[in-house]
Motif scaffolding. Structure first.
Motif, PDB file in Angstrom:
ATOM      1  N   PRO A 189       0.784  -1.246   0.000  1.00 23.46           N
ATOM      2  CA  PRO A 189       0.000   0.000   0.000  1.00 23.46           C
ATOM      3  C   PRO A 189       0.808   1.284   0.000  1.00 23.46           C
ATOM      4  CG  PRO A 189      -0.052  -1.021   2.165  1.00 23.46           C
ATOM      5  CD  PRO A 189       0.627  -1.991   1.254  1.00 23.46           C
ATOM      6  N   SER A 190       2.042   1.262   0.513  1.00 25.86           N
ATOM      7  CA  SER A 190       2.802   2.512   0.629  1.00 25.86           C
ATOM      8  C   SER A 190       3.532   2.889  -0.655  1.00 25.86           C
ATOM      9  CB  SER A 190       3.800   2.422   1.783  1.00 25.86           C
ATOM     10  OG  SER A 190       3.096   2.307   3.009  1.00 25.86           O
ATOM     11  N   HIS A 191       3.758   1.914  -1.518  1.00 23.79           N
ATOM     12  CA  HIS A 191       4.340   2.193  -2.843  1.00 23.79           C
ATOM     13  C   HIS A 191       4.154   0.934  -3.669  1.00 23.79           C
ATOM     14  CE1 HIS A 191       7.751   2.739  -5.822  1.00 23.79           C
ATOM     15  NE2 HIS A 191       6.972   3.779  -6.011  1.00 23.79           N
ATOM     16  N   GLN A 192       2.991   0.828  -4.329  1.00 24.47           N
ATOM     17  CA  GLN A 192       2.643  -0.407  -5.020  1.00 24.47           C
ATOM     18  C   GLN A 192       3.612  -0.681  -6.166  1.00 24.47           C
ATOM     19  OE1 GLN A 192       1.237  -1.596  -8.086  1.00 24.47           O
ATOM     20  NE2 GLN A 192       0.731  -3.603  -7.241  1.00 24.47           N
ATOM     21  N   PHE A 193       4.000  -1.931  -6.272  1.00 26.33           N
ATOM     22  CA  PHE A 193       4.884  -2.312  -7.363  1.00 26.33           C
ATOM     23  C   PHE A 193       4.108  -3.126  -8.391  1.00 26.33           C
ATOM     24  CE2 PHE A 193       7.833  -5.075  -9.573  1.00 26.33           C
ATOM     25  CZ  PHE A 193       8.821  -4.184  -9.938  1.00 26.33           C
ATOM     26  N   PRO A 194       4.179  -2.774  -9.681  1.00 22.46           N
ATOM     27  CA  PRO A 194       5.060  -1.776 -10.281  1.00 22.46           C
ATOM     28  C   PRO A 194       4.418  -0.408 -10.531  1.00 22.46           C
ATOM     29  CG  PRO A 194       4.139  -3.140 -12.007  1.00 22.46           C
ATOM     30  CD  PRO A 194       3.558  -3.662 -10.707  1.00 22.46           C
ATOM     31  N   THR A 195       3.148  -0.205 -10.178  1.00 25.46           N
ATOM     32  CA  THR A 195       2.449   1.022 -10.584  1.00 25.46           C
ATOM     33  C   THR A 195       2.923   2.260  -9.837  1.00 25.46           C
ATOM     34  OG1 THR A 195       0.682   0.749  -8.946  1.00 25.46           O
ATOM     35  CG2 THR A 195       0.371  -0.334 -11.100  1.00 25.46           C
ATOM     36  N   GLY A 196       3.426   2.084  -8.601  1.00 27.95           N
ATOM     37  CA  GLY A 196       3.821   3.230  -7.780  1.00 27.95           C
ATOM     38  C   GLY A 196       2.672   3.876  -7.039  1.00 27.95           C
ATOM     39  N   TYR A 197       1.443   3.340  -7.172  1.00 23.40           N
ATOM     40  CA  TYR A 197       0.275   3.943  -6.511  1.00 23.40           C
ATOM     41  C   TYR A 197       0.409   3.853  -4.987  1.00 23.40           C
ATOM     42  CZ  TYR A 197      -1.976   3.631 -11.120  1.00 23.40           C
ATOM     43  OH  TYR A 197      -2.277   3.751 -12.448  1.00 23.40           O
ATOM     44  N   ILE A 198      -0.136   4.851  -4.320  1.00 19.40           N
ATOM     45  CA  ILE A 198      -0.146   4.889  -2.855  1.00 19.40           C
ATOM     46  C   ILE A 198      -1.586   4.786  -2.385  1.00 19.40           C
ATOM     47  CG2 ILE A 198       0.347   6.316  -0.824  1.00 19.40           C
ATOM     48  CD1 ILE A 198       2.695   7.513  -2.422  1.00 19.40           C
TER      49      ILE A 198
END
Length: 468
Positions: free
Chosen positions: A244-253
């Motif tokens: 949740p804090s830096h989704q891989f690979p999208t980077g969404y929070i």
């Protein structure tokens, strides 16, 4: 369909056995043109193998033209014209040789999130290794199965201060990388669970570990604020793996509202959330987002952290925080586990952290990577211009690049490799087919020297757009 017999003890991988079975059936006309192949999920269940195994077999058949797939519907048999030339299945050794060839010609590795060569003070680290050697009496045994006491205490303080996670040292398990810790976790979760939901796209190595432990994988699509909660609920799953804090690979929070939704889901479904706190330290504007585990009041979150982006990944140290309810199960099974992380490096890291060097290292890297990211984006804009779209975010060591090209991402990756650049197609992180309209690749900037970024991106432009 003829009976399928797979030999788990064979040196031939299961997916190749399955591939050979269907290949022979199509070549002998036992499977005819237009006939539907068994569904991936159904076949995996019938044969008690992972979906990934079936998918790999089907992908090989499709790449060789035996079967086809349209609009994500079930695979069907293509017209078979007879064998013109048989190409032997490449051996593991020949595949390794091909990988060696590819590795040798890579000038710029945009697919690797390894550390900048100037990113770590090895002279300082050597002093702490020498200090660990002074504790000779600690070095003749295997050490604590959970990890060295000093290090678990330091990690408990670190995650409380930096991530808002309240945990005592007995909840913390040290391991040589997240993968080794996931194997331990799988052995605990297997007692009550046989399937798990994963973000789609997501952490493919994590999926593989759960699949190797016979878990069925349910891919749940990502939204811009995190995992699709409606689809998670409708899936019926009670385990979910999220970052949740830096989704891989999208980077969404994931924002606080959805984090609360996810915790409520776990409470209502008697479920468990596995939180992978990937790349959480590298947020360049504002403070790092607090961990989901920091909001957990009911013991519903298993927390995974890794130091491989802060200290060199060759120093194999990661950690897992288990909820209280799992500690008794862990203790009962403890005789089955071996500590995978070096005692010497654990002791060195504990002293390194106690003296405040880890926090200094994070501040130093955050400054270094912030500047490299700024330069990387500027060079992409100047060199690739409107031929690409950048999926920007305010954290992490990579970006997602959408290319305005009619070629698939895997072919674009191959063209880049021919120019000496390794990139990662985002499709590789999907379990199913990517819904993206434009081909996407993942580009890391952490390992690329700042003074060579321009040259590397010019090579990508030549690979992708010089003939278009």
């Amino acid at each position: 369909m003829n009976l399928i017999i797979l030999n788990a003890n064979s040196k031939t991988p299961l997916y190749l056995q399955l591939y050979k079975h269907f290949k022979a059936a199509i070549e002998s006309n036992r499977l005819k043109e237009g006939e539907k192949m068994p569904s991936i999920r159904g076949l995996a269940k019938d044969l008690s193998i992972s979906k990934i195994t079936v998918e790999k077999a089907y992908q090989q058949l499709m790449s060789e033209g035996y079967i086809e797939n349209y609009d994500r519907s079930r695979y069907t048999v293509k017209k078979f014209e007879g064998i013109v030339l048989k190409t032997p299945t490449p051996s593991i050794r020949s595949q390794d040789n091909q990988l060696d060839i590819e590795h040798n010609k890579i000038c710029y590795d945009f697919a690797s999130g390894d550390m900048d060569k100037e990113g770590f003070n090895f002279a300082l680290w050597k002093g702490y290794i020498n200090k660990a050697f002074l504790q000779k009496e600690r070095l003749f045994g295997y050490g604590d199965i959970k990890g060295e006491d000093e290090l678990r205490r330091e990690i408990a303080k670190y995650i409380q201060k930096s991530r808002g996670v309240q945990a005592h040292k007995e909840q913390i398990i040290i391991g040589a990388g997240v993968q080794s810790l996931l194997s331990v976790l799988c052995s605990i979760l297997q007692l009550e669970h046989s399937s798990i939901a994963f973000e789609e796209p997501g952490f493919k190595n994590g999926r593989r570990i759960f699949a190797d432990h016979s878990f069925q994988i349910a891919p749940i699509p990502m939204q811009k604020d995190g995992i699709d909660m409606e689809q998670l609920v409708s899936s019926g799953e009670k385990l979910v793996y999220v970052s949740p804090s830096h989704q891989f690979p999208t980077g969404y929070i994931m924002p606080i509202a959805k984090r609360s939704q996810l915790l409520n889901w776990a409470e209502e479904k008697m479920g468990i959330i596995i939180e992978d706190d990937y790349d959480s330290e590298f947020r360049y504007f504002g403070r790092p987002i607090p961990a989901l585990k920091g909001l957990d009041q009911r013991g519903k979150v298993v927390y995974l952290g890794s130091l491989s982006k802060i200290i060199p990944p060759s120093i194999r140290i990661s950690y897992m925080v288990l909820p209280e309810e799992f500690l008794e199960i862990y203790q009962k099974k403890a005789s089955l586990y071996n500590q995978t992380a070096s005692t010497i490096e654990q002791l060195a890291l504990a002293h390194y952290m106690a003296d405040g060097h880890l926090e200094r290292q994070i501040r130093r890297l955050r400054k270094l990577y912030h500047e490299k990211r700024r330069l990387f984006l500027a060079e992409i804009k100047a060199i690739l211009g409107d031929k690409v779209e950048v999926n920007e975010n305010e954290s992490g060591l990579h970006i997602l690049l959408s290319l305005k090209s009619e070629l698939p991402a895997k072919m674009l990756a191959q063209k880049a490799l021919e120019k000496g650049c390794r990139v990662a197609p985002v499709q590789d992180y999907y379990l199913e087919r990517s819904p993206e309209k434009l081909p996407q690749v993942l580009l890391y900037f952490s390992k690329i020297p700042a003074e060579e970024m321009k040259n590397g991106i010019n090579l990508l432009r030549n690979a992708w757009f010089s003939a278009q």
